[in-house]
Motif scaffolding. Structure first.
Motif, short mmCIF file in Angstrom:
data_model
loop_
_atom_site.label_atom_id
_atom_site.label_comp_id
_atom_site.label_asym_id
_atom_site.label_seq_id
_atom_site.Cartn_x
_atom_site.Cartn_y
_atom_site.Cartn_z
N LYS A 110 -13.76 11.81 -14.51
CA LYS A 110 -13.61 10.23 -14.43
C LYS A 110 -14.71 9.29 -13.56
CE LYS A 110 -8.51 10.89 -14.29
NZ LYS A 110 -7.35 10.69 -13.64
N THR A 115 -15.04 5.23 -11.92
CA THR A 115 -14.37 4.04 -11.70
C THR A 115 -15.54 3.10 -11.56
OG1 THR A 115 -14.76 4.24 -9.31
CG2 THR A 115 -12.58 5.26 -10.38
N ASN A 141 -7.68 1.52 -10.07
CA ASN A 141 -8.76 1.97 -9.65
C ASN A 141 -9.95 1.52 -10.61
OD1 ASN A 141 -8.39 3.90 -11.49
ND2 ASN A 141 -9.27 5.51 -10.07
N HIS A 142 -9.57 0.67 -11.83
CA HIS A 142 -10.43 0.32 -12.61
C HIS A 142 -11.49 1.71 -13.31
CE1 HIS A 142 -10.19 -3.82 -10.94
NE2 HIS A 142 -9.20 -3.57 -11.65
N GLU A 143 -10.63 2.64 -13.74
CA GLU A 143 -11.39 3.77 -14.07
C GLU A 143 -11.88 3.26 -15.76
OE1 GLU A 143 -9.84 7.92 -16.31
OE2 GLU A 143 -8.63 7.06 -14.61
#
Length: 363
Positions: A287, A289, A229-231
């Motif tokens: 977090k 994204t 998820n391209h954190e």
């Protein structure tokens, strides 16, 4: 610790590099059980001093390049499994002599810290929150002692050395000019269960290739992503902050959490402390994204994006290159009010204009 006495030699802003490297293996965790225990392993009263016979001229403060100028002296403290810590030595700045089979060269069994001291408005020199650096140093030393395979076992010999020097702005663009970031999910800096939250050399060497990729694409730094998820994690030399309006229109300062992926920066810690003290907006460690960031940008929710670190203090971000597209960040159009406020508050503390127990008097 006796090493802080070296601050008086350079004046102005000083950058410290504190390195522990292993000649054979790494430091045993029992040596770093607490800061108090570490300080009793060697004493300032045992310090052996050898002054340089060829002192250099002080560099021009207006032409300083970050990490290129050093003082005339350095501190070294040897340790062995048989004898423990030897007497601290301040001696002329010189090259290190190490065995070709040194584990620091082959397995990156080493760690380091970078911290600053400031010449304050009262002409006294103070260090900025040094115990936070020492706590991080402690954690890194413990982590480096885990016995991996390939012949890497516990340490018999090790050395701490400290070098200092005056520094200028970290980025060539200047001390508070915006930077651009490359966010490329093909590259990963750290992962869960790894050592991304420790200041070890092995975390930095492999990033040079990606940094060159960023420079080729016209970016100053890399925004490291993690997972499918391209954190968002951190920037090459900085922790990342996003100041935006959430879905309810409420102002929120967000930064990625300390979940093992990012370095627990001292400046990051300080910005969070200041923001929570002000109590003027929501402060979150959670977090983020790239999808969330891109959506917020499209819906004009983003107010500012900036990085924080010992080297740059606070640095605005104006552009992110992601999936081959440049995304403009309106940080500078919005002041940037918050980033500038953080920078002023921190530097007022660091240079003694605002009294604070974050500063530790050296001399």
């Amino acid at each position: 610790m006796a090493t802080v006495a070296l601050c008086a030699l350079t004046g102005g802003k000083v950058s410290f590099n504190c390195n522990v490297f292993s000649k054979r293996l790494c430091l045993q965790g029992s040596l770093f059980k607490s800061c108090r225990l570490v300080s009793t392993m060697f004493k300032a009263s045992d310090m052996q001093i050898e002054l340089s016979k060829q002192p250099k001229e002080k560099p021009d403060a207006t032409k300083l390049v970050f990490g290129k100028s050093f003082s005339d002296h350095m501190l070294t403290i040897q340790w062995s499994l048989e004898k423990g810590w030897e007497k601290p030595q301040i001696k002329p700045f010189q090259n290190l002599s190490i065995h070709p089979a040194c584990s620091a060269l082959h397995y990156s069994v080493e760690l380091f810290e970078g911290l600053k001291a400031y010449r304050c408005v009262d002409k006294k020199i103070r260090m900025f929150r040094p115990m936070l650096n020492m706590e991080r140093f402690h954690r890194g030393a413990l982590r480096a002692c885990l016995p991996p395979s390939l012949g890497v076992t516990r340490s018999n010999y090790a050395m701490i050395f400290v070098i200092i020097g005056p520094v200028g702005p970290y980025f060539a663009t200047g001390s508070f000019n915006p930077v651009s970031l490359l966010a490329d999910p093909r590259f990963v800096r750290s992962w869960k269960g790894g050592v991304g939250d420790n200041k070890m050399g092995g975390n930095y060497g492999p990033t040079i290739y990606v940094q060159n990729e960023a420079a080729r694409d016209g970016c100053q730094q890399v925004l490291w992503l993690y997972g499918d998820n391209h954190e968002v994690t951190e920037v090459g030399t900085m922790n990342l902050f996003v100041f935006w309006k959430d879905k309810n229109g409420e102002e929120e300062l967000v930064t990625p959490p300390l979940d093992g992926l990012i370095l627990p920066g001292v400046t990051r810690h300080s910005l969070l402390d200041l923001a929570r003290k002000w109590g003027e907006f929501k402060v979150s460690e959670r977090k983020i994204t790239m999808g969330e960031l891109m959506t917020a940008l499209k819906e004009n929710q983003i107010l500012e994006v900036f990085g924080s670190g010992t080297a740059c203090v606070v640095c605005p971000v104006s552009r992110i290159l992601y999936h081959g597209q440049n995304h403009h960040i309106p940080t500078m159009e919005n002041g940037p009010k918050l980033a500038k406020r953080f920078l002023k508050e921190l530097t007022d503390i660091q240079y003694g204009r605002t009294p604070s127990d974050w500063m530790h008097l050296v001399v």
